[in-house]
Design a protein around this motif. Structure first.
Motif, PDB file in Angstrom:
ATOM      1  N   PHE A   1       0.597   6.731 -12.047  1.00 22.16           N
ATOM      2  CA  PHE A   1       0.306   7.693 -10.982  1.00 22.16           C
ATOM      3  C   PHE A   1      -0.075   9.063 -11.528  1.00 22.16           C
ATOM      4  CE2 PHE A   1       2.704   4.556  -8.505  1.00 22.16           C
ATOM      5  CZ  PHE A   1       1.783   4.358  -7.489  1.00 22.16           C
ATOM      6  N   GLU A   2       0.396   9.377 -12.756  1.00 18.50           N
ATOM      7  CA  GLU A   2       0.077  10.706 -13.280  1.00 18.50           C
ATOM      8  C   GLU A   2      -1.217  10.720 -14.084  1.00 18.50           C
ATOM      9  OE1 GLU A   2       3.682  12.054 -15.067  1.00 18.50           O
ATOM     10  OE2 GLU A   2       4.648  12.215 -13.112  1.00 18.50           O
ATOM     11  N   CYS A   3      -1.379   9.773 -15.011  1.00 19.68           N
ATOM     12  CA  CYS A   3      -2.651   9.731 -15.725  1.00 19.68           C
ATOM     13  C   CYS A   3      -3.078   8.289 -16.007  1.00 19.68           C
ATOM     14  CB  CYS A   3      -2.597  10.531 -17.028  1.00 19.68           C
ATOM     15  SG  CYS A   3      -1.165  10.144 -18.048  1.00 19.68           S
TER      16      CYS A   3
ATOM     17  N   ALA B   1       9.181   0.541  -8.649  1.00 20.15           N
ATOM     18  CA  ALA B   1       8.582  -0.392  -9.599  1.00 20.15           C
ATOM     19  C   ALA B   1       9.039  -0.139 -11.027  1.00 20.15           C
ATOM     20  CB  ALA B   1       7.064  -0.306  -9.525  1.00 20.15           C
ATOM     21  N   ASP B   2       9.211  -1.258 -11.778  1.00 17.27           N
ATOM     22  CA  ASP B   2       9.349  -1.134 -13.225  1.00 17.27           C
ATOM     23  C   ASP B   2       7.965  -1.097 -13.849  1.00 17.27           C
ATOM     24  OD1 ASP B   2      12.193  -1.301 -13.309  1.00 17.27           O
ATOM     25  OD2 ASP B   2      11.990  -3.428 -12.804  1.00 17.27           O
TER      26      ASP B   2
ATOM     27  N   THR C   1       3.335   1.762 -16.596  1.00 16.10           N
ATOM     28  CA  THR C   1       4.568   2.221 -15.960  1.00 16.10           C
ATOM     29  C   THR C   1       4.175   3.051 -14.750  1.00 16.10           C
ATOM     30  OG1 THR C   1       4.572   4.253 -17.224  1.00 16.10           O
ATOM     31  CG2 THR C   1       5.759   2.382 -18.176  1.00 16.10           C
ATOM     32  N   PRO C   2       5.046   3.135 -13.746  1.00 16.48           N
ATOM     33  CA  PRO C   2       4.695   3.892 -12.544  1.00 16.48           C
ATOM     34  C   PRO C   2       4.352   5.346 -12.876  1.00 16.48           C
ATOM     35  CG  PRO C   2       6.821   2.786 -12.270  1.00 16.48           C
ATOM     36  CD  PRO C   2       6.354   2.473 -13.645  1.00 16.48           C
TER      37      PRO C   2
ATOM     38  N   HIS D   1       0.825  -1.202   0.000  1.00 15.50           N
ATOM     39  CA  HIS D   1       0.000   0.000   0.000  1.00 15.50           C
ATOM     40  C   HIS D   1       0.865   1.261   0.000  1.00 15.50           C
ATOM     41  CE1 HIS D   1      -3.766  -2.090   0.555  1.00 15.50           C
ATOM     42  NE2 HIS D   1      -3.184  -2.841   1.464  1.00 15.50           N
ATOM     43  N   GLU D   2       2.197   1.055  -0.054  1.00 12.59           N
ATOM     44  CA  GLU D   2       3.100   2.207   0.011  1.00 12.59           C
ATOM     45  C   GLU D   2       3.281   2.799  -1.386  1.00 12.59           C
ATOM     46  OE1 GLU D   2       4.281   3.502   2.773  1.00 12.59           O
ATOM     47  OE2 GLU D   2       3.201   1.985   3.929  1.00 12.59           O
ATOM     48  N   MET D   3       2.517   3.838  -1.696  1.00 16.50           N
ATOM     49  CA  MET D   3       2.473   4.352  -3.063  1.00 16.50           C
ATOM     50  C   MET D   3       3.778   5.041  -3.483  1.00 16.50           C
ATOM     51  SD  MET D   3      -0.272   3.298  -4.185  1.00 16.50           S
ATOM     52  CE  MET D   3      -1.379   2.271  -3.243  1.00 16.50           C
ATOM     53  N   ASN D   4       4.374   5.780  -2.554  1.00 17.61           N
ATOM     54  CA  ASN D   4       5.618   6.466  -2.912  1.00 17.61           C
ATOM     55  C   ASN D   4       6.714   5.463  -3.241  1.00 17.61           C
ATOM     56  OD1 ASN D   4       4.661   9.054  -2.691  1.00 17.61           O
ATOM     57  ND2 ASN D   4       4.992   9.084  -0.453  1.00 17.61           N
TER      58      ASN D   4
END
Lengths: 219, 249, 275
Positions: free
Chosen positions: B231-233, B210-211, B226-227, B201-204
């Protein structure tokens, strides 16, 4: 009669009686541990009918009164053409009854192991038997030290059943009723036997406590 | 078996039910050598179950799971041998309570791999040093903090020299101040090129290490990305909802 | 939710070979058990113990009335003995937790003594020694008192662990509310401790009940003694003793199940309280 007078007259008989009680206790407890271990293995095996058989065994022998079992063995079984010497009858009772309790203690010892440790052992590649030998049995035995010590003392007390059959040499309980019917032993005759029982029990308890402190598992 | 084109972990069309509950729906996922794949998703999405099926701590109803191109053996010594090549780190550490930390790390190499005692011990000490709990080696698990226990558990898994490591929510049972020390160890492992599948659950941490991110919901893989993009879109609506629900907290 | 037992986690979901093995072994085990039952029945048949005359009288009301009376005497002795041991155990527990070291030591000594001596020895004491000291006891008390003495030490220790299980905060909270030591114990500590130890007290009742089977030593007419009368009436030793043993096992089994049920319920309540 005073204690010293009693010891003068019956000292060697008391010694014999104590050795008899100790001997019965050792044999009974060893037998009970062995059978208790086997019954426990049967109770956790994946074969359902055997599990039920093991549970049934434990329910029978942890609930039957010692006197009732001894009477069955001594008086009733001969009607089935099953004749055992008196000492064997006593030992069957003093092995099988404690063996049921032994199995219960081992089961609760095993239940102190968290399921996660079993999974971790599996994930590390332990085979079933490696897991049993390295993880399950050591933990179950180590958490069962105190209950098993108490069981050892209880087994010693159960061997007083031997006083209910004509066993020679007599055990620590049998000797007291013998002296009291022959002689007026009075309170002193009881005090000697009681002291010997207590002394043995306390010594065993100390030993068990010492072992427990050595092997106890912090949780 | 050193063919670099064969994925280390290859899940194909895995399906699983818990009674009426459909916990895994047609899951296909592969992890290549040296890759770090992080699975995220709301609780109850089946991500832990998926992680546990990979070394058959859970069975699947249908589908296939291959390790280095070989299907997982269903039982026996072969299964045990396969498991010994995959490290697993649990949410609740699961160190063996009756052994010291050092014994915990030495036990499996000795019993399972039959390594010689001295070598196993030396390697164990090296690994404990690496995760930073070498000074605790003679204590039993209950005497350690959660973070220390989890780091020791990672050392225990590493001692088997695994081809890949599975992490099943490794920081979820930890107090906040101990999460960092475990994540640091995991980040170092990733940098060293370990193949890793991580449920967290650790998003940062996921974003950094992560690859590839796999987003699961209701037993299905909803998005693989991809990370940065995830996380961005995020592409899927459910991933967007999930991420914004995290931000609102 | 029920805690998973070690039985359910020791084995992983079986693979195809293991499944086949389990099926075969299960069949073999069933055969083995059937064989065992067959052997037992054959032994009964060959020795003539299946003869109707050994079993028919269990169809009569009088047989059961007679056994019932014996059972009632057994229960009377067991319950009386247990109640006395609870009372004595309570006193010993208070002594064990007393302020004065002398009282603590004496109580501990009595507890260890009663736990370390077999019930039978106490029974012989009340049977052989007590009457000679000029204390005429009825056979009821000759079996009840030694059983109670033998149990009271265990009861004391059970009660003590119950008292120790009451959270420290309870004591501190009550003291801060101005409770005195005595009222604190009887109003706050003991009622909670007592709930913890109900299962152990029931288990102790089972032990006392088992001990009363030595009633024949003091000729008290309990279930075992009444069984003997049936045996001489019908000349049926095996069947009567088997039925009597089954009665004891059944009662003890039910009491133990009750004790386990209460203990489980308490555990669950404690977990809810902690959550």
């Amino acid at each position: 009669m005073s204690i010293s007078a009693l010891l003068d007259k019956y000292g060697s008989l008391y010694l014999q009686a104590m050795l008899t009680t100790w001997r019965l206790t050792v044999i009974s407890f060893a037998g009970a541990m062995l059978i208790g271990l086997i019954v426990t293995v049967i109770r956790v095996c994946p074969i359902r009918p055997l599990r039920h058989l093991g549970d049934f065994y434990v329910q029978i022998f942890r609930n039957i009164p010692g006197a009732a079992m001894l009477i069955l063995l001594v008086y009733a079984l001969p009607y089935l053409k099953l004749n055992f010497p008196y000492e064997t009858c006593v030992l069957i009772a003093t092995v099988m009854i404690p063996s049921a309790f032994c199995s219960e203690h081992l089961m609760s010892g095993m239940n102190t192991i968290s399921p996660g440790q079993i999974e971790a052992a599996r994930a590390l590649g332990f085979t079933f038997f490696q897991m049993i030998l390295r993880i399950v049995i050591p933990q179950a035995l180590r958490s069962a030290v105190l209950p098993l010590t108490n069981l050892l003392v209880a087994t010693m007390l159960t061997t007083s059943l031997a006083s209910q059959v004509p066993l020679r040499p007599r055990d620590l309980t049998g000797i007291v009723s013998y002296i009291n019917t022959r002689d007026v032993g009075g309170v002193a005759a009881f005090a000697i036997s009681a002291a010997l029982y207590c002394f043995t029990g306390l010594a065993l308890g100390r030993l068990g406590g010492w072992i427990d402190r050595k092997v106890r598992i912090l949780r | 078996m050193t063919d670099n084109n064969v994925p280390v972990i290859d899940v194909r069309h895995a399906d699983k039910h818990f009674g009426k509950l459909h916990v895994l729906r047609d899951i296909s996922l592969s992890v290549n050598r040296g890759e770090v794949v992080v699975i995220i998703g709301p609780s109850g999405s089946g991500k832990s179950t998926l992680c546990r099926t990979i070394n058959r701590l859970e069975t699947i109803d249908s589908g296939e799971i291959l390790i280095e191109g070989v299907p997982i053996p269903p039982e026996g010594k072969k299964l045990a041998a396969m498991r010994s090549r995959i490290g697993m780190v649990f949410q609740s550490f699961n160190l063996f309570a009756h052994m010291t930390i050092l014994e915990n790390v030495v036990a499996a190499p000795r019993s399972v791999l039959r390594r010689n005692k001295k070598e196993a011990r030396e390697e164990a000490l090296r690994l404990l040093e690496r995760v930073g709990v070498a000074d605790q080696k003679d204590k039993v698990p209950a005497q350690l903090s959660g973070g220390q226990q989890q780091r020791a558990a990672i050392a225990r898994a590493l001692a088997m020299r695994p081809k890949a490591m599975l992490f099943d929510e490794p920081t979820s049972a930890l107090d906040p101040e101990m999460i960092g020390e475990v994540l640091t160890v995991m980040t170092e492992l990733a940098a060293d090129g370990m193949t890793m599948l991580i449920v967290t659950h650790e998003m940062n941490f996921a974003r950094r290490v992560a690859d590839r991110i796999v987003f699961m919901d209701e037993g299905a893989i909803v998005e693989e990305n991809t990370p940065k993009e995830f996380f961005e879109c995020p592409r899927s609506r459910r991933a967007r909802d999930f991420l914004s629900s995290l931000r609102d907290r | 939710m029920k805690k998973p037992s070690i039985r359910d986690i020791l084995y992983e979901p079986p693979g195809p070979k293991a499944q086949r093995r389990i099926r075969i072994t299960t069949a073999a085990a069933l055969l083995l058990i059937a064989g065992l039952v067959f052997l037992i029945i054959r032994q009964f048949a060959e020795t003539g113990q299946l003869n109707a005359r050994y079993w028919a009288f269990f169809g009569r009301g009088t047989t059961w009335r007679f056994l019932g009376e014996g059972l009632l005497s057994t229960v009377e002795a067991a319950v009386t003995g247990a109640l006395i041991s609870f009372a004595a155990g309570f006193v010993l527990m208070r002594g064990r937790l007393n302020r004065f070291p002398v009282i603590r030591f004496l109580s501990a000594a009595v507890i260890e003594f009663t736990r370390g001596v077999p019930t039978l020895l106490f029974i012989y004491f009340f049977f052989l020694a007590v009457p000679r000291m000029g204390w005429a006891l009825s056979s009821f008390w000759k079996i009840t008192l030694p059983c109670a003495v033998s149990a009271c030490g265990v009861v004391a220790e059970a009660l003590r662990s119950g008292v120790n299980a009451v959270p420290k905060g309870q004591r501190e909270a009550a003291l801060s509310l101005g409770f005195g030591e005595i009222r604190l114990f009887y109003k706050i500590i003991f009622p909670q401790a007592f709930r913890f130890v109900i299962p152990s007290l029931i288990a102790e009742l089972v032990i006392v009940l088992k001990d009363t089977t030595f009633a024949s030593v003091v000729s008290y007419a309990d279930l075992m003694q009444n069984a003997k009368v049936l045996i001489s009436n019908y000349d049926a030793m095996l069947s009567v003793y088997l039925v009597v043993a089954a009665i004891y096992i059944l009662i003890n089994c039910l009491l133990n199940k009750l004790s386990e049920y209460l203990a489980r319920r308490m555990d669950r309540a404690a977990e809810r309280g902690a959550a």
